[in-house]
Structures are given as structure tokens and as C-alpha cells.
Design a protein around this motif. Structure first.
Motif, short mmCIF file in Angstrom:
data_model
loop_
_atom_site.label_atom_id
_atom_site.label_comp_id
_atom_site.label_asym_id
_atom_site.label_seq_id
_atom_site.Cartn_x
_atom_site.Cartn_y
_atom_site.Cartn_z
N LEU A 131 14.01 -25.60 30.79
CA LEU A 131 13.59 -24.81 31.94
C LEU A 131 14.74 -24.54 32.88
N GLN A 132 14.67 -23.39 33.51
CA GLN A 132 15.62 -23.03 34.56
C GLN A 132 14.86 -22.96 35.88
N GLY A 133 15.52 -23.34 36.97
CA GLY A 133 14.92 -23.23 38.29
C GLY A 133 13.95 -24.35 38.61
N GLU A 134 13.36 -24.27 39.81
CA GLU A 134 12.45 -25.28 40.31
C GLU A 134 11.01 -24.80 40.17
N VAL A 135 10.07 -25.77 40.29
CA VAL A 135 8.65 -25.43 40.25
C VAL A 135 8.32 -24.50 41.42
N THR A 136 7.63 -23.42 41.13
CA THR A 136 7.22 -22.48 42.17
C THR A 136 6.28 -23.16 43.15
N SER A 137 6.32 -22.78 44.40
CA SER A 137 5.46 -23.37 45.41
C SER A 137 3.99 -23.12 45.11
N PRO A 190 0.43 -19.20 45.51
CA PRO A 190 1.20 -19.07 44.27
C PRO A 190 1.16 -17.65 43.73
N PRO A 191 2.07 -17.33 42.84
CA PRO A 191 2.13 -15.97 42.30
C PRO A 191 0.88 -15.64 41.51
N SER A 192 0.51 -14.37 41.52
CA SER A 192 -0.64 -13.92 40.73
C SER A 192 -0.24 -13.86 39.26
N ALA A 193 -1.21 -13.51 38.45
CA ALA A 193 -1.00 -13.42 36.99
C ALA A 193 -0.51 -14.75 36.44
N CYS A 194 0.45 -14.75 35.53
CA CYS A 194 0.91 -16.01 34.92
C CYS A 194 1.78 -16.79 35.92
N ARG A 195 1.38 -18.00 36.22
CA ARG A 195 2.12 -18.79 37.21
C ARG A 195 3.44 -19.32 36.67
N PHE A 196 3.57 -19.35 35.39
CA PHE A 196 4.80 -19.89 34.79
C PHE A 196 5.84 -18.80 34.55
N ARG A 197 5.49 -17.55 34.79
CA ARG A 197 6.33 -16.45 34.33
C ARG A 197 7.72 -16.46 34.95
N GLN A 198 7.86 -16.95 36.18
CA GLN A 198 9.16 -16.90 36.85
C GLN A 198 10.18 -17.84 36.22
N ARG A 199 9.72 -18.77 35.40
CA ARG A 199 10.63 -19.70 34.72
C ARG A 199 10.58 -19.56 33.20
N CYS A 200 9.81 -18.60 32.73
CA CYS A 200 9.57 -18.48 31.29
C CYS A 200 10.62 -17.59 30.62
N PRO A 201 11.27 -18.08 29.56
CA PRO A 201 12.26 -17.26 28.86
C PRO A 201 11.64 -16.15 28.02
N PHE A 202 10.31 -16.17 27.87
CA PHE A 202 9.64 -15.17 27.03
C PHE A 202 8.84 -14.17 27.88
N ARG A 203 9.14 -14.07 29.15
CA ARG A 203 8.40 -13.23 30.08
C ARG A 203 8.43 -11.76 29.68
N LYS A 204 7.24 -11.12 29.76
CA LYS A 204 7.10 -9.69 29.49
C LYS A 204 6.25 -9.06 30.60
N ALA A 205 6.12 -7.75 30.55
CA ALA A 205 5.42 -7.03 31.63
C ALA A 205 3.98 -7.52 31.78
N ARG A 206 3.33 -7.85 30.70
CA ARG A 206 1.93 -8.30 30.76
C ARG A 206 1.80 -9.58 31.57
N CYS A 207 2.83 -10.42 31.53
CA CYS A 207 2.81 -11.69 32.26
C CYS A 207 2.77 -11.46 33.77
N ASP A 208 3.35 -10.34 34.22
CA ASP A 208 3.38 -10.02 35.65
C ASP A 208 2.07 -9.40 36.13
N ALA A 209 1.26 -8.92 35.18
CA ALA A 209 0.07 -8.17 35.57
C ALA A 209 -1.24 -8.89 35.30
N GLU A 210 -1.24 -9.82 34.35
CA GLU A 210 -2.50 -10.40 33.90
C GLU A 210 -2.36 -11.90 33.72
N ALA A 211 -3.30 -12.66 34.27
CA ALA A 211 -3.30 -14.12 34.13
C ALA A 211 -3.84 -14.51 32.76
#
Length: 339
Positions: free
Chosen positions: A285-291, A295-316
């Protein structure tokens, strides 16, 4: 480890949340935004009679809050916790007493959970006197039996001591003795060996397993140590920012985890397992646990995820079945596991 797949559920956690509205601060005054801490957010699982179910994750993911909710030291904001079919938030006084007889907790810091002004005899006798009405010679004998059960001998000598006269491992044995005094059906153990020396941890874990076999206890084990999870639990859930990312039999998690967060946890711990050979440094993992505050909408892990895609930003993502008793909350777990 015994097969618990046919054992009945004693605890059911159903879409449980616990939110805390924070007092107004400078940021709230400037923005006008209400700040809400999402400690636990939509968590569901069950625990079977006699099994050890583990909750793992980084600090701040909601593990200890969840433990307090299950022991009714706090009440959920939403969802329901049912013990033996009863909603624990709706219990009357007698129901709460009955719950506390059957659900006990082992806290992380034994010194903080023992009254320094009370002798060990007084500490262990109190639940027996309140719940079972014991007194006199019968009460004294039960206390001595408890001390012998946790290998504190000579029991009569330990009964007269005070917490400050015990080592860290001895204090934790007393805490465990108190937790099993009423022969509960479920013991919630919140990081029960973290505060102990490495040389003592194995002995305490072995003691917990012996008591589980003797009394038929179920454990809910809170841990961030994957080695403890591996040797103690039959099933486990991995939490991140108040939500369950993956849940499966422990062997399946170690042999074939699907969620990128679970993979990263194992890679960071460098757990010695032949099945972990596919893990790469790139999964760390890179970075710290998000507050957990707003918390962020959609996928909460997306900001640290190496496999992040557009769907992760839009849908939980929701937990979906990935195998027998194996559940994962990730849009792309199939593609990730195929790599």
C-alpha cells in the motif's frame, strides 16, 4: 481445527453502522458542513457457536468500535445486532443482564481493565455474585477453580494479590478468567496479546484455545496481527474504513485472497506461506488510511488502490460471493485474481 460449518449462528450482525457527529470546530464554522465520523458503516456477518471469527485491518478501520457494539457498550446508529435471535438494542433490563452473562469481552490493555484497588479474588467473585448469587465457600471455590483454569497457581495465593503485583501475562490471564467465569457463549477479544511480550503471546493464545475446547466458547477475535489470525481463526473479515472488504474461511484468505487491500495487508506482513509466492512488492500500500470523517463516496479504498478505474470513483462495490463462504467487495476482483 474442528469443522464449524454446521454449527448454528449465535450472533448476527446485520448492516450495522455507528456514526459519530463531531462537535463544531473551525472547519465546520468556515464551511458550514457537518462532520460525521463513520466508524462502522454497513457491516454484516455472523458467528457460529464454538468458532473463532476474526476481524482484521489497520488501526482506525472500526474494529474496536464494532467490538463495543457487539458487547452493548455502545448502540448502533443503524442496522441490528442479534444475539440468539434477540435484537440487543431493544433488550429490557433482564435481557441486558442475560446478554452480559453470555457475551463477555477481553480488552487489549489488562491493567486498564482491572481495578487496582480490588484483589484478584474480589475481581473474579463479582460477576459470580451478581449473576449467580454465589457467596461463602461456594463462591471462594469457584474463584480458585477459575485461577487454576488459567494456570495461576497456587490459586489461593494469587487470589489475595492485587493487579500491580502481577506481570502483564498474569494480568491478562485474570482478565480471561473473568471473561469465562460465567461460561459465556461468546467472548469478544480485542487485541488480547498486543500489549504482551512476544514470549508470552503464544502461551496466552494456547490458553484461549484450551478454554474454548473446555467450555465450548465462540470467540470474536480483533487483531491486526495476521499471524494471530492464521493460527486462531476459522473465518475472518478484513475491514477498511468501517466496511468489510473481504470475508472468507481463513485458509481461503491466506491461500487465495481477492481484494487488493487483503493482498496488500498480507504483502506488508510478509506472512510465510507457500501460497503467497504470487505477491509482489507492487501490491504494498501507498499512503495513509483515508479519514473516516465524511469518507469518500463510492469505493473507500480507491485512493490507495493500484487497480483503480473510473467505476471505482462512481459506484460503491457491494459484497459478492467469490467462492464457498467467500465474499469480496471489489468491482474488479476477477480481473485482479487472474493476474
Amino acid at each position: 481445527m474442528a469443522d464449524m460449518t454446521t454449527a448454528p449462528d449465535i450472533l448476527s450482525v446485520e448492516n450495522v453502522s455507528r456514526h459519530f457527529t463531531l462537535s463544531s470546530g473551525l472547519a465546520s464554522l468556515l464551511t458550514g458542513e457537518q462532520r460525521v465520523l463513520h466508524a462502522v458503516d454497513g457491516v454484516s456477518f455472523s458467528i457460529r457457536a464454538g468458532e473463532t471469527f476474526a476481524i482484521a485491518g489497520e488501526s482506525g478501520c472500526g474494529k474496536s468500535t464494532l467490538a463495543r457494539l457487539i458487547c452493548r457498550l455502545d448502540l448502533p446508529t443503524g442496522g441490528a445486532i442479534r444475539f440468539l435471535g434477540e435484537d440487543t438494542a431493544k433488550l429490557d433490563r433482564e435481557g441486558i443482564k442475560r446478554l452480559y452473562r453470555n457475551v463477555q469481552m477481553v480488552f487489549q490493555d489488562p491493567m486498564a481493565s482491572l481495578n487496582p484497588r480490588k484483589s484478584i479474588h474480589s475481581i473474579l467473585s463479582r460477576p459470580l455474585a451478581i449473576q449467580e448469587g454465589l457467596s461463602g465457600a461456594e463462591l471462594n471455590q469457584r474463584v480458585l477453580n477459575l485461577l487454576e483454569d488459567v494456570d495461576l497457581n497456587p490459586a489461593a495465593e494469587y487470589a489475595q494479590r492485587y493487579p500491580h503485583e502481577l506481570s502483564g501475562g498474569e494480568k491478562q490471564r485474570v482478565v480471561i478468567a473473568r471473561a469465562v467465569a460465567l461460561r459465556p457463549k461468546l467472548v469478544v477479544a480485542d487485541e488480547p496479546v498486543t500489549s504482551l511480550d512476544m514470549s508470552i503471546r503464544g502461551k496466552i493464545l494456547n490458553l484461549m484455545r484450551e478454554l474454548q475446547e473446555k467450555y465450548g466458547l465462540a470467540y470474536m477475535l480483533i487483531t491486526h496481527d495476521l499471524r494471530v489470525l492464521r493460527i486462531m481463526s476459522s473465518r475472518a473479515a478484513v475491514m477498511y474504513l468501517g466496511q468489510v472488504m473481504e470475508m472468507a474461511p481463513t485458509k481461503a484468505l491466506f491461500g487465495n485472497s481477492y481484494h487488493p487491500y487483503t493482498k496488500a495487508l498480507f504483502a506488508a506482513e510478509m506472512v510465510p506461506d507457500p501460497a503467497s509466492a504470487h505477491r509482489t512488492r507492487g501490491e504494498l500500500l501507498q499512503g495513509e488510511v483515508t479519514s473516516a470523517v465524511n469518507p469518500p463516496s463510492a469505493c473507500r479504498f480507491r485512493q490507495r488502490c493500484p487497480f483503480r478505474k473510473a467505476r471505482c470513483d462512481a459506484e460503491a462495490p457491494v459484497l459478492e460471493q467469490a467462492g464457498e463462504e467467500h465474499w469480496v467487495a471489489c468491482h474488479f476482483w476477477r480481473e485482479i485474481s487472474a493476474n
